[in-house]
Design an enzyme around this catalytic site. Sequence first.
Site, PDB file in Angstrom:
ATOM      1  N   CYS A  10      47.280  31.885  45.675  1.00  0.00           N
ATOM      2  CA  CYS A  10      48.025  30.813  45.926  1.00  0.00           C
ATOM      3  C   CYS A  10      48.263  30.683  47.379  1.00  0.00           C
ATOM      4  O   CYS A  10      48.079  31.245  48.050  1.00  0.00           O
ATOM      5  CB  CYS A  10      49.338  30.510  45.132  1.00  0.00           C
ATOM      6  N   ARG A  35      40.662  28.196  49.276  1.00  0.00           N
ATOM      7  CA  ARG A  35      40.839  29.340  48.422  1.00  0.00           C
ATOM      8  C   ARG A  35      40.876  29.227  47.036  1.00  0.00           C
ATOM      9  O   ARG A  35      40.879  30.000  46.458  1.00  0.00           O
ATOM     10  CB  ARG A  35      42.218  30.138  49.099  1.00  0.00           C
ATOM     11  N   TRP A  82      47.457  28.411  41.798  1.00  0.00           N
ATOM     12  CA  TRP A  82      46.199  28.866  41.152  1.00  0.00           C
ATOM     13  C   TRP A  82      46.979  29.391  39.701  1.00  0.00           C
ATOM     14  O   TRP A  82      47.538  30.510  39.840  1.00  0.00           O
ATOM     15  CB  TRP A  82      45.457  30.067  41.941  1.00  0.00           C
ATOM     16  N   ASN A 108      53.974  33.092  45.587  1.00  0.00           N
ATOM     17  CA  ASN A 108      52.559  33.640  45.357  1.00  0.00           C
ATOM     18  C   ASN A 108      52.886  34.970  44.772  1.00  0.00           C
ATOM     19  O   ASN A 108      53.824  35.793  45.201  1.00  0.00           O
ATOM     20  CB  ASN A 108      51.984  34.088  46.604  1.00  0.00           C
ATOM     21  N   GLY A 109      51.994  35.092  43.773  1.00  0.00           N
ATOM     22  CA  GLY A 109      51.943  36.504  43.168  1.00  0.00           C
ATOM     23  C   GLY A 109      52.422  36.437  41.518  1.00  0.00           C
ATOM     24  O   GLY A 109      52.397  35.471  40.897  1.00  0.00           O
ATOM     25  N   GLU A 491      23.277  40.994  45.478  1.00  0.00           N
ATOM     26  CA  GLU A 491      24.044  40.086  46.009  1.00  0.00           C
ATOM     27  C   GLU A 491      23.592  38.857  45.919  1.00  0.00           C
ATOM     28  O   GLU A 491      24.061  37.619  45.831  1.00  0.00           O
ATOM     29  CB  GLU A 491      23.929  40.439  47.582  1.00  0.00           C
ATOM     30  N   LYS A 495      25.509  35.528  44.362  1.00  0.00           N
ATOM     31  CA  LYS A 495      25.498  34.158  45.052  1.00  0.00           C
ATOM     32  C   LYS A 495      25.176  32.868  44.258  1.00  0.00           C
ATOM     33  O   LYS A 495      26.025  31.926  44.188  1.00  0.00           O
ATOM     34  CB  LYS A 495      24.483  34.274  46.233  1.00  0.00           C
ATOM     35  N   GLU A 498      27.876  32.482  41.212  1.00  0.00           N
ATOM     36  CA  GLU A 498      29.263  32.015  41.716  1.00  0.00           C
ATOM     37  C   GLU A 498      29.151  30.428  41.856  1.00  0.00           C
ATOM     38  O   GLU A 498      30.146  30.022  41.821  1.00  0.00           O
ATOM     39  CB  GLU A 498      29.402  32.615  43.366  1.00  0.00           C
ATOM     40  N   HIS A 514      13.036  48.076  30.328  1.00  0.00           N
ATOM     41  CA  HIS A 514      13.439  49.186  29.401  1.00  0.00           C
ATOM     42  C   HIS A 514      14.518  48.326  28.427  1.00  0.00           C
ATOM     43  O   HIS A 514      15.431  48.873  28.154  1.00  0.00           O
ATOM     44  CB  HIS A 514      14.329  50.312  30.012  1.00  0.00           C
ATOM     45  N   LYS A 609      39.202  32.478  46.769  1.00  0.00           N
ATOM     46  CA  LYS A 609      38.439  33.285  48.285  1.00  0.00           C
ATOM     47  C   LYS A 609      39.036  34.526  48.364  1.00  0.00           C
ATOM     48  O   LYS A 609      38.236  35.571  48.997  1.00  0.00           O
ATOM     49  CB  LYS A 609      38.573  32.308  49.523  1.00  0.00           C
TER      50      LYS A 609
HETATM   51  C1  G6P Z   1      36.760  37.149  45.745  1.00  0.00           C
HETATM   52  C2  G6P Z   1      35.734  36.508  46.414  1.00  0.00           C
HETATM   53  C3  G6P Z   1      34.481  37.154  46.964  1.00  0.00           C
HETATM   54  C4  G6P Z   1      34.570  38.293  47.481  1.00  0.00           C
HETATM   55  C5  G6P Z   1      35.741  39.317  47.128  1.00  0.00           C
HETATM   56  C6  G6P Z   1      36.244  40.390  48.096  1.00  0.00           C
HETATM   57  O1  G6P Z   1      36.543  37.738  44.588  1.00  0.00           O
HETATM   58  O2  G6P Z   1      35.667  35.169  45.532  1.00  0.00           O
HETATM   59  O3  G6P Z   1      33.474  36.325  47.538  1.00  0.00           O
HETATM   60  O4  G6P Z   1      33.730  38.999  47.886  1.00  0.00           O
HETATM   61  O5  G6P Z   1      37.023  38.658  46.882  1.00  0.00           O
HETATM   62  O6  G6P Z   1      36.853  39.895  49.005  1.00  0.00           O
HETATM   63  P1  G6P Z   1      37.011  40.609  50.530  1.00  0.00           P
HETATM   64  O7  G6P Z   1      37.758  39.676  51.298  1.00  0.00           O
HETATM   65  O8  G6P Z   1      37.833  41.930  50.029  1.00  0.00           O
HETATM   66  O9  G6P Z   1      35.666  41.030  50.870  1.00  0.00           O
END
Ligand code: G6P
Length: 614
Positions: A10, A35, A82, A108-109, A491, A495, A498, A514, A609
């Site tokens: 949040c 975020r 959130w 937050n938390g 990766e 992408k 996501e 396999h 984020k």
């Molecule tokens: C979240 C984001 C990802 C990111 C991960 C790690 O899950 O959605 O995009 O890779 O956190 O974040 P960091 O800031 O530690 O690289």
Amino acid sequence: MVRKAGFGMCGIVGITGNENAVDILLNGLQRLEYRGYDSAGIYVNSQDGKEYLVKEKGRIDDLRKEIGEDVHGSSGIGHTRWATHGVPSKENAHPHVSADGRFFLVHNGVIGNFAELKATYLQDVKFASDTDTEVIVQLIAKFAKEENLATKEAFKKVISLIDESSSYSFLLMDNREPETLYVAKNKSPLLIGVGKGFNVVCSDAIAMLDQTHDFIELVDGEIVIVKPQSVTIEDAQGNIINRKPFHVDTDASEAEKGAYPYYMLKEIDEQPTVMRSLIKHYTTDDGSVIIDDALLDSMKKADRLYIVAAGTSYHAGLVGKEIFEGLAKVPTEVHVASEFGYNPPILSEKPFFIFLTQSGETADSRQVLAQVNKWGYESLTITNVENSTLSREATFTLLLYAGPEIAVASTKAYTGQIALEAILAKRLGEEKDVSAATSFNVARELTTVANGMQELVDEKGQYEQIAANALATTRNAFYIGRAIDYDVAQEAALKLKEVSYVQTEGFASGELKHGTIALIEEGTPVIAIITCAKTAKHTRSNTQEVLARGANVINIVSRNLAEDGDQIILPDVHSLLTPLLAIVPCQLLAYYTSLQRGYDVDKPRNLAKSVTVE
Ligand code: G6P
């Protein structure tokens, strides 16, 4: 390690001492929008007896409309929520208010023992929401009234009842002292921004860069009282702490989209600049690398590197393993942060830990770093955010200098992390007299990468077309590759998942047959990454296996390995740096697929984020 369910990030903002409190809070919340959140709200007080609490489900723009012209104040607090406890709704949005209408709180938390606190103390209180946060504000009101405690004392008492597993940053207002903000935190980021005649509070400096560039960091357990002319920090024992602000250089405008329709596209395009900025920060004109001696000494002593990270950063770690082993000949393990605590590896005699984290705030990684610090080992955080928690808590920090990354799907931080790993590995290998490192001119190689990236991002039309043909309507997809190309495939798959919600797997191409090959049907997109000379032939024969089963194969191939019919050709670069180029078309394919499917590419559903709760 303490583990707990919960997810999300949040945003918190607060201000005291400025007539424009409403705009400042809303603009601050807007800067935290990226975020991810599902509702938002503000409380403002005009100091002349007027106060306003406005909350809305949905976007900040909806909240802005709801607020209209008549709401004003010179102090206030705001929040983007959130959902963790309770569905996304107006009622569950923050700020929460005590039943007597006196106290207002954003949080937050996650409060681990909120249900117990509610059952023990608040049986007779009528709740307006399902949140753990409301329990806290109701408790503060109860103690203030029934025990006749001053606000600070009631706040402290409630904090003392919160259990160990909880995380929080709190920003509290009492309408009997409308100029005062009460602040506390535990395991959740919060900063005080210092102004002239006003002060602000925020969960991320980026929210308040329009107001100030000077911020005071807070330590868990402190209580801070913020007024227009003063910031008073008390430690858990009640001692007054004097702490100097640190300066944040980032320009608020760097976080603007400018002419771009989306941050993700802007950030993909910025990758050549990120390469050049790393060269500028870490190398001299004659090509030597500048890395702090103390960090090098510490790494030189290590018999094994342990890279710990989450999400995209974890994938940058996978490539890092190839780079550290290739250039510095040091055995390297890569660990998913959230798994490390449950399943720690048997450590070597002299381990050195590297935390990769764009935000520097990821709770899973922070937990591991706390454990590493307890063990007494040295560590390095590679991050994009100066003064972030992981940066402060590690022995050493290297910054990415990539500028704020706003889109939830990480792009330039991934390539920045890999490039910085190469810079560091070069210097470490040189120190250890490894010939692969001494003959590696990292500044020159990264310049070639930057030029190659530029070539790729300049040809967007072709990715848009491939996305439309192969990905826009597909149910699932595969990225395949071997060796370093397999690292990229993982990766690339993340992408696409996501931002486009296409179920995608990143697969070691030899492993497909396999079992998973059973999923290949007529038209299933299989995107092969082929940059590794050693494995190119084998990956190509795996593409034949899936072609024979009807797959729609798209090859992304380095120019020196290209054959007729390959769809995407990558400029040639050093064999350890090919991921820096191979990922760019994959990022663009993800971007266009998301748009073609009609999604908000910068704010994908269910994602945040930076995930500051475990
Ligand atoms: C979240 C984001 C990802 C990111 C991960 C790690 O899950 O959605 O995009 O890779 O956190 O974040 P960091 O800031 O530690 O690289």
